[in-house]
Every structure is written in structure tokens, then in C-alpha cells.
Design an enzyme around this catalytic site. Structure first.
Site, PDB file in Angstrom:
ATOM      1  N   ASP A 388       0.816  -1.214   0.000  1.00  0.00           N
ATOM      2  CA  ASP A 388       0.000   0.000   0.000  1.00  0.00           C
ATOM      3  C   ASP A 388       0.851   1.267   0.000  1.00  0.00           C
ATOM      4  OD1 ASP A 388      -2.272   1.562   0.098  1.00  0.00           O
ATOM      5  OD2 ASP A 388      -3.094   0.611   1.890  1.00  0.00           O
ATOM      6  N   GLU A 443     -14.328   1.317   0.339  1.00  0.00           N
ATOM      7  CA  GLU A 443     -13.943   1.964   1.583  1.00  0.00           C
ATOM      8  C   GLU A 443     -14.095   3.483   1.525  1.00  0.00           C
ATOM      9  OE1 GLU A 443      -9.749   1.870   2.670  1.00  0.00           O
ATOM     10  OE2 GLU A 443      -9.285   1.091   0.683  1.00  0.00           O
TER      11      GLU A 443
END
Length: 624
Positions: A388, A443
Site C-alpha cells: 500500500d 472503503e
């Protein structure tokens, strides 16, 4: 002899002199010249500048658009002289570990145009045309120097409908509808869709590596031209250079949606043995509990138990499972005592569940860190990494991608990139890449129903997309009134690792959703668009063996949608999951292939279904 030399000289002057005062034009046709796109390259005799036009069925898709590249040694956007061409046919067959279909055949015609520019600089322009696309790239010889920019652009009819997302470094913005000329001045993601008289055209990029810099689109309001801008002002090059492909996926909406053109353009797999690469659904716990869930061994063991009961092959452990590695000596054999992941891996292995773990880019951004982390994770038995926060598409970051892709393949680790670029052919060359974010996904709290109905025609066209569907417990999702629509996203959006974002409690409260998600296959054999229009609706069918899974999303008020069942002839049992007055309902119906399926959908909602061959007595398409 003198007469012969004079004749040769006269011919040379005719080719390189007077002929250059006139425009020259060349056509490149695809394997199916009467139905696919056609590319026309034109060299302006006065300026020596190149343009490329794309048409389909005799109608313009892209107007004549600038082609050219500028290096520190030469401006190859004008002053070009034609030297010759070479034609060949490209036929490649390959298998994909993820994506819209496993077995693929790429058929393209390729023409290499050779030009000479100022200062005797050389440029080859390579053009490829397939039944579903047109692409070109620049080939420069050694000694050309660094690249300072491209003249490359795409000029659309001014009134062409356009679906664009503002550019951001992680490619996570919403798609919105404009027209080609009226879109605001700014930068847009290089995954822009246009509707013209000649069909749809999706701008894309393929074969992007650390030898270059990623593209974005720049636009000035009032003009219908979208120019290629690069992340870096100077792209370093110390040898021969083949730039990424500037690609247009072209055709009707079905052709564009089902296309694998960006993968077809990419280099073949660099992983010889892919037997360890196994896609499949995963229980992803971050939206279910956040960081506390990631830090708790007992909670993660509960998730493993739940995944095992559902038949899901993976659990993804997100942030919070490891301490600051700067405080650890990961070369110490006892280092694993600081982490409970090995215990979780052993626990999960006994239940036939694999563990994947989140890790921050900053902990893998040097060769030393990669040598510490990746062999350790492999030794523990971890199956994959979710990396990430790269948050860059610079040449330097793309070189990091080159390194991490080689390293994860060597250590047999599946990869899911977040905070990342978008696929751009990477999944063909490195088949351990199961998915990439590069999307305003579940999200986020900014999604709209229109965005949900645009993604199948834009971002998800070019590769696996980690949208993370299934978060029934999140009231801010744009289809909050339609659990059936949320179930349908698990089919509508393709991802090699389909990270399911709900809580076990939310699945237990929706047994029909849970049962459908238990049936989701690991891979797809074929994909078909059944109905839809960007920003309004999308219904896709994906085949696994003899069954078809169908997912649909719609915008606007509640209504009955008419969906053509574009499957093979014969009778099909369609096992529908719909929204009812008191929750999800299952409605099996028998329909012939080619007939229209009437489906009631809630406001800004959708549906899910499984279709299987009907026979007397069959009442469900579920399998144990």
C-alpha cells in the site's frame, strides 16, 4: 552508366524532395478490416508532422490527432521524413491467471513506420490494430537521450459523450460525465471513455515499466483534444527505448467492455511456473473492524474459521499486525516470535485457508528491506502481500514496481497493490498480480450510483480492480437501499482476489447473500455485457464452467429492468437474488437464451443471479 546514375539520383530526389512537399497517408487495417477499427497515419508535407486518425465502419472515432515525441537530442514531433515501412501479423495465445477470461488469443496487424528527423535523428512509430483496438508506440535508437515529452494526443468529436475522472496519484477519483469539449480544464486519469458516431473509445496505456513514466490526460475546456502528459518532466533513457503503448480500445460497448486489448499488447509472462498462483475470494477484515482486528490473533482466527466455513480460500490481514520493523532485527531467526502471523498461518493451513498480509510500501522500498521481509513471509507460509501507499507514477516508482514484481514472483507471493497505479498490462507479464486498487472503491465515502455504473466500462476494462464489495454494514454506500445490488457487485467487478468487505455478522443476517458469495468462483472463463450504459446501468454475465454468474447495478428510481439474456440457445434456470420488502428474496425463473429477463430493482439498486442449464426438477443453480 552515367544515364543509370542520373536516373537513380533523380529517383532519390523524387522520393526525398518533391514527394515530401505533399501529404503522405498510410492505412493500417486489423484482422477483420470490414468490421474492426482502421488507423490512418498522415505526414504533413509542409511541416513534417504526423497525425493519426481512427475510424470504424466508415465513421470517425478519433479525429486526426498529433503523434510525436521530444528528446533532449531532437524534436521528433515535426520535420520528419518518411523512410519506409514493415508489416507483419501478430498472433499470440496465452492463458491468464485472472481477468475476464482464462484462455486468450491476440490477433493484430502491425506496421513499423521509419522516419528521420532533424539532426539525422531516427524514429520508428509502431502501429498495431486489432478487432477491438488501435495502439502505437515510439521506438528510439541508442543515443536519443532522455525524453522531454510527447506530442501524443487524442482529438474527439467536440460533442462526444465523455466519462472522465480527475487525475490523482492513486487513481481513486470518481468518474463523471461530460462532453469531450466541455469537460473542465485540468488533468484526467488515462482511462477515459468517449462515445462517438463510430462507437466507443477508451483511452488506455499498456506495457508501462520503469523504463518510462506514467501518462495522464491534460485538457483545456472548449477544445476536444486530450494530450498525453507524463509524471516526470524528464524520462531517463540511456539506451534504445520502446515507450509504452498509447492505446484506444474501440468498438461497440460490448466490445470495449469485454476487451483484453491492454493485456494483449503487453509482454508475455515472465513467470515460468504459475502453478502456485491461485486466485479466489478472500475475507478482508479492515472494513469489518479496522486496526484492532488486525492486531488480534484471536479475532483473526475467528475470521479464518468463518472463511473456512464459507469455502473462501483466503483471509487478508490488514494494517496493525506488525510493529515498526526499524525496531526489529528481522535477520534474527527468533524474529518471528515478535509476530503472531506464523501462528495464524499454521492455524489457517489446517483449515485450508491461506493468509495474505498488508504491508506498507515504505517497508519494501529498498533492496535490503525486500531481502528482509519477503523471504521471511515466504518462510512463514504467507500466500500473498497487499502493498500500500506507493502514491506515485513516477519513473523512479515504476522502477520499484519492476523490482518488487521480480522479488514477489521469486518468493511465490501473490500481490495486490493499493495506493497504486492501474494494471496497464501488468497482469499478463506478472501473473502473480491478482488485483490493484486504483479505484474509488467500497472503503470510500464519496461513491455515487453513477460511479458504480461507470466502472465496468472504464477502470475494470483494463484489468482486475480491488473495489472490495460486500460491505453491507456500511450505511453510506450508494446502494444502501439494495442489498441485492451489493451482492451483484461481486460479479460485476472482476478481481483476481475478490476481497469481500463485510462482517461475519452482516453475512449471517443475509443468508441469501452469504450463500451467493459462497458460490463465487476463483476465475472466469468468459465475460459478456448483457445491458447497460455508462453512468446509468451495467449488467454483466461471467461464466465459470457451465454456470453463468450475473451482476447488475442501476441508477434512478425503482423500476423493472428488461435484461436480454444473451447466453447460448436453450432453456436456462436463472436463480435471481432480489430486494424484497423484508430483505433479500430468491426468485428462480426459467428463460430461453436470447429472451428478455424482467428484473425488479430498487432505487439506485441492482441484482445478482446464477444461470444454469434447466432440466425437469431442477430448482436451484447452487452447488454444495
Amino acid at each position: 552508366m552515367a544515364f543509370l546514375l542520373c536516373g537513380v539520383l533523380a529517383m532519390t530526389l523524387f522520393i526525398t524532395g518533391p514527394a515530401q512537399a505533399k501529404d503522405s497517408a498510410w492505412t493500417v487495417r486489423g484482422p477483420s478490416p470490414h468490421s474492426g477499427p482502421l488507423a490512418q497515419l498522415r505526414l504533413d508535407g509542409a511541416s513534417g508532422a504526423l497525425t493519426l486518425q481512427v475510424s470504424r465502419g466508415g465513421r470517425t472515432v478519433v479525429e486526426p490527432s498529433p503523434v510525436g515525441i521530444v528528446t533532449e537530442r531532437a524534436d521528433l514531433s515535426h520535420g520528419l521524413r518518411y523512410l519506409g515501412r514493415h508489416d507483419r501479423t501478430v498472433v499470440e495465445r496465452y492463458r491468464s491467471t485472472a481477468g475476464k477470461q482464462r484462455s486468450r488469443t491476440a490477433r493484430m496487424t502491425e506496421t513499423r513506420f521509419r522516419f528521420r528527423g532533424g539532426g539525422n535523428a531516427r524514429l520508428d512509430l509502431v502501429v498495431r490494430v486489432s478487432d477491438d483496438g488501435v495502439a502505437y508506440r515510439y521506438d528510439l535508437p541508442s543515443g536519443s537521450g532522455d525524453v522531454l515529452g510527447e506530442a501524443s494526443a487524442f482529438t474527439l468529436p467536440p460533442d462526444a459523450a465523455a466519462w472522465l475522472g480527475d487525475y490523482r496519484k492513486d487513481n481513486e477519483n470518481l468518474f463523471k460525465e461530460y462532453t469531450a469539449a466541455t469537460a473542465p480544464t485540468g488533468e484526467y486519469m488515462a482511462q477515459a471513455l468517449f462515445e462517438t458516431g463510430g462507437g466507443y473509445a477508451l483511452i488506455a496505456e499498456s506495457d508501462l515499466t520503469g523504463r518510462y513514466s506514467a501518462a495522464r490526460l491534460t485538457h483545456q475546456q472548449g477544445l476536444p483534444t486530450y494530450r498525453i502528459g507524463l509524471w516526470d518532466e524528464r524520462v531517463e533513457s540511456d539506451g534504445p527505448l520502446s515507450t509504452p503503448w498509447r492505446a484506444l480500445i474501440v468498438g461497440d460497448l460490448s466490445t470495449v467492455t469485454q476487451s483484453t486489448f491492454t493485456d494483449d499488447l503487453a509482454p508475455a509472462s515472465r513467470v515460468a511456473d504459475t502453478s502456485w498462483i491461485r486466485p479466489g475470494p478472500a475475507l478482508w477484515t479492515w472494513l469489518a473492524g479496522g486496526k484492532p482486528a488486525g492486531q488480534s490473533l484471536s479475532m483473526q482466527q475467528g475470521y479464518v474459521d468463518y472463511a473456512a466455513q464459507r469455502g473462501w480460500p483466503y483471509v487478508v490481514v490488514d494494517a496493525g499486525w506488525y510493529f515498526d520493523p526499524d525496531q526489529w532485527d528481522v535477520t534474527d531467526p527468533d524474529w518471528q516470535r515478535n509476530s503472531w502471523i506464523p501462528q495464524l498461518v499454521d492455524y489457517a493451513r489446517e483449515r485450508h485457508v491461506g493468509i495474505q498480509v498488508w504491508i506498507h510500501h515504505r517497508d519494501l522500498d529498498t533492496a535490503e528491506e525486500r531481502e528482509q521481509w519477503l523471504p521471511t513471509l515466504e518462510r512463514w507460509g504467507v500466500k500473498g502481500v497487499k502493498i500500500d501507499f506507493m502514491d506515485s507514477e513516477s519513473q523512479e516508482t515504476l522502477r520499484w514496481y519492476d523490482e518488487i514484481l521480480r522479488a514477489t514472483a521469486a518468493h511465490h507471493l501473490l500481490v495486490n497493490f493499493h495506493g497504486s497505479t492501474i494494471p496497464k498490462g501488468i497482469q499478463r507479464t506478472w501473473p502473480q498480480v491478482m488485483s490493484m486498487e486504483g479505484v474509488n472503491g467500497e472503503e470510500k465515502r464519496t461513491n455515487t450510483p453513477q460511479h458504480l455504473a461507470t466502472l465496468p466500462f472504464t477502470r475494470n476494462v483494463i484489468g482486475s480492480m480491488d473495489f472490495t464489495p460486500g460491505a453491507f454494514h456500511r450505511p453510506e454506500r450508494p446502494n444502501a437501499a439494495s442489498d441485492a445490488g451489493e451482492v451483484g457487485l461481486s460479479v460485476l467487478y472482476e478481481s483476481g482476489i475478490q476481497n469481500l468487505a463485510g462482517t461475519p455478522e452482516s453475512y449471517e443476517a443475509r443468508p441469501l447473500a452469504r450463500r451467493f458469495l459462497e458460490q463465487i468462483p476463483a476465475t472466469w472463463d468468459r465475460t459478456r455485457l448483457l445491458a447497460g450504459r455508462p453512468g446509468e446501468s451495467a449488467v454483466l454475465a461471467r461464466a465459470s464452467g457451465s454456470r453463468w454468474f450475473i451482476g447488475g447495478t442501476f441508477t434512478g428510481p425503482a423500476h423493472t429492468a428488461e435484461v436480454p439474456l444473451r447466453l447460448e440457445p436453450g432453456r436456462w434456470l436463472v436463480d435471481l437474488v432480489l430486494d424484497g420488502p423484508d430483505g433479500l428474496v430468491r426468485t428462480p425463473t426459467v428463460v430461453r437464451g436470447g429472451q428478455t429477463l424482467s428484473v425488479p430493482v430498487a432505487a439506485d439498486g441492482g441484482f445478482a443471479a446464477i444461470a444454469c442449464r434447466w432440466r425437469p426438477g431442477l430448482s436451484t443453480c447452487d452447488r454444495p
